[in-house]
Design an enzyme around this catalytic site. Structure first.
Site, PDB file in Angstrom:
ATOM      1  CB  CYS A 185     -11.255   5.065 -31.620  1.00 23.62           C
ATOM      2  SG  CYS A 185     -10.279   5.106 -33.093  1.00 23.62           S
ATOM      3  N   GLY A 218       3.723  -3.630  -3.900  1.00 23.87           N
ATOM      4  CA  GLY A 218       3.801  -3.779  -5.351  1.00 23.87           C
ATOM      5  C   GLY A 218       4.304  -2.480  -5.954  1.00 23.87           C
ATOM      6  N   GLY A 274       0.762  -1.238   0.000  1.00 26.17           N
ATOM      7  CA  GLY A 274       0.000   0.000   0.000  1.00 26.17           C
ATOM      8  C   GLY A 274       0.791   1.286   0.000  1.00 26.17           C
TER       9      GLY A 274
END
Ligand code: LLP
Length: 465
Positions: free
Chosen positions: A387, A318, A274
């Site tokens: 797009c 992470g 975190g």
């Protein structure tokens, strides 16, 4: 030009400097750019001793560029901080969802870290990278029976999330070869981050509600095929406060105590990941050292209060391991000027290689790698090539006057970029190269058109005769 030079304003160089007069070693998560970022004699950005503009010529565009030194530094800082601040055993594991590929796993494993995986695919990747199963922890709120079977046969530890999983594991494992499990709970701790990446509050799909725990503990105790080793919680991602993890340490130790009271042996406590990283000047995360120190002190204090032996303390970052060690380099293409409103420049990638701005309204910084000391004279919006009007990488970026062919580098793209990339509009995913001391090696091949239709099948009856 090195990181220690005086602060430079209004050129891209400012992004290479620490946010404040940092004492001691620089924590990678507090930097906008990788630690080895510098500007060479040609006024171009270099990372890991490699000229980014040349890397694009060599590997093609766009390109993820991973700085090995920064990644290793973050791993080492986590590892060493635990050794410094925690009197018991400890283990840092990489939440591989942040970037799961063989080379990233190999670098992190060589620094002695373990791995958190959340799917059969991530487990397979870590095993293919040569990581032994005793370093792998399997997460997820809806693991399939096949995934559990796979993890069991490999010998990983399972982070149990719910009753269905407990029941399946009790069927799969045997008392001769029990399966190691940790129980995940939602601790009810709030933190300030984007709603989609908060997980520790009570209304979350992850983990057991704490009220269920007494029943869970008794259930596990009565099943010798389940080898309970401890508890886990993860409260969210991109967190800048220290308080939530300090509170978490205290709360979790209380739950460890009730597991012991229920007759279970508790060896391990995992406080999740975190810690946030610095994506813009406004972001001010604590250093790895500060974050680990605060969490360790909270756990030590709670254990001392309850007279509990120190469990093996784990965390599973992470973003703060890989986030700041990687950049994405693009080639600038078209330009659209809307008088008195906005100027767009478009790059040759976008939401398919970095879905975070469109998903979480994440904000990034960019530099023009081929003219680093040019004044930031333009305020322009960097759009992708998909797009979709929302395919904007950076709104109102401050950049030098840009032209088609310039190399635009978006900083801090190591976490949840490649791992969340898609082929929207059938755009091939970029290549990735790892750089270190002037050497660059490919770690992910660029996808080809053939890759894009590899899984397609055309039934005979739909073929033109
Ligand atoms: N442990 C568990 C159980 C997790 O769910 C996560 C992240 C981590 C550890 C690692 O958290 P970190 O240290 O990276 O904050 N895709 C989102 C982030 C989702 C985080 C999911 N869980 C993003 O791009 O911001």
């Amino acid at each position: 030009m090195l990181l220690t030079q005086p602060k430079t304003e209004n050129t891209s160089l400012q992004y290479l400097q620490p946010s404040s007069e940092t004492e001691g070693e620089i924590s990678p998560n507090q930097m906008l750019a990788p630690l080895t970022a510098r500007v060479n004699e040609s006024d171009r950005l270099e990372i890991g001793g490699c000229d980014v503009t040349e890397l694009l010529a060599q590997f093609g565009s766009p390109l993820y560029i991973l700085d090995e030194y920064t990644l290793r530094t973050a791993c080492r800082q986590y590892r060493d901080a635990f050794i410094r601040h925690y009197p018991g055993a400890s283990q840092v594991i990489f939440a591989s969802k942040a970037w799961s590929c063989l080379a990233v796993c190999a670098v992190i494993a060589s620094e002695g870290l373990g791995f958190d995986v959340v799917s059969g695919g991530e487990l397979y990747t870590t095993r293919q990278a040569g990581i032994s199963a005793d370093r792998i922890y399997f997460h997820g709120n809806n693991k399939s029976r096949e995934e559990l079977q796979y993890a069991y046969s490999e010998g990983c530890t399972i982070m149990v999330d719910n009753w269905l999983e407990l029941e399946m594991l009790a069927e799969i494992a045997t008392s001769e070869t029990p399966i190691a499990i940790m129980v995940r709970l939602t601790p009810g701790i709030e933190c300030h981050t984007h709603d989609y990446i908060r997980t520790g509050h009570l209304d979350s799909k992850f983990g057991f509600d704490p009220n269920q725990l007494p029943e869970v503990f008794t259930w596990i105790r009565d099943r010798p095929q389940l080898n309970f080793i401890g508890l886990h919680a993860h409260i969210g991602s991109q967190i800048f406060e220290r308080q939530p993890h300090q509170d978490l340490g205290g709360v979790m130790v209380e739950w460890l105590q009730s597991a012991i009271a229920a007759g279970l042996q508790v060896k391990t406590l995992n406080i999740g990941g975190g810690l946030g990283i610095r994506y813009t000047e406004a972001d001010d995360p604590p250093s790895i050292e500060e974050w680990v120190g605060a969490a360790c002190r909270a756990v030590v204090k709670a254990c001392d209060t309850h007279n509990l032996p120190y469990p093996k303390l784990m965390c599973e970052p992470g973003r703060s391991l890989v986030g700041s060690s990687c950049v994405t380099a693009y080639t600038v293409g078209s330009r659209k000027e809307i008088p008195d409103l906005r100027t767009y420049i478009a790059v040759d990638g976008g939401m398919s290689d970095n879905p975070r701005p469109i998903t979480y309204q994440s904000v990034y910084r960019a530099v023009l790698a081929n003219r680093m000391s040019a004044p930031l004279s333009e305020t322009i919006t960097v759009a992708g090539k998909h797009c979709e009007s929302g395919d904007v990488l950076i709104k109102d970026a401050k950049l030098p006057q840009t032209r088609a062919g310039d190399v635009l580098v978006v900083l801090g793209t190591g976490a949840y970029n490649n791992s969340m990339a898609s082929n929207y509009n059938r755009i091939a995913r970029p290549a990735a190269a790892i750089v270190n001391e002037g050497e660059a090696s490919l770690i992910l091949e660029r996808e080809t058109y053939a890759d894009l239709i590899r899984q397609d099948r055309l039934p005979q009856r739909l073929r033109e005769s």
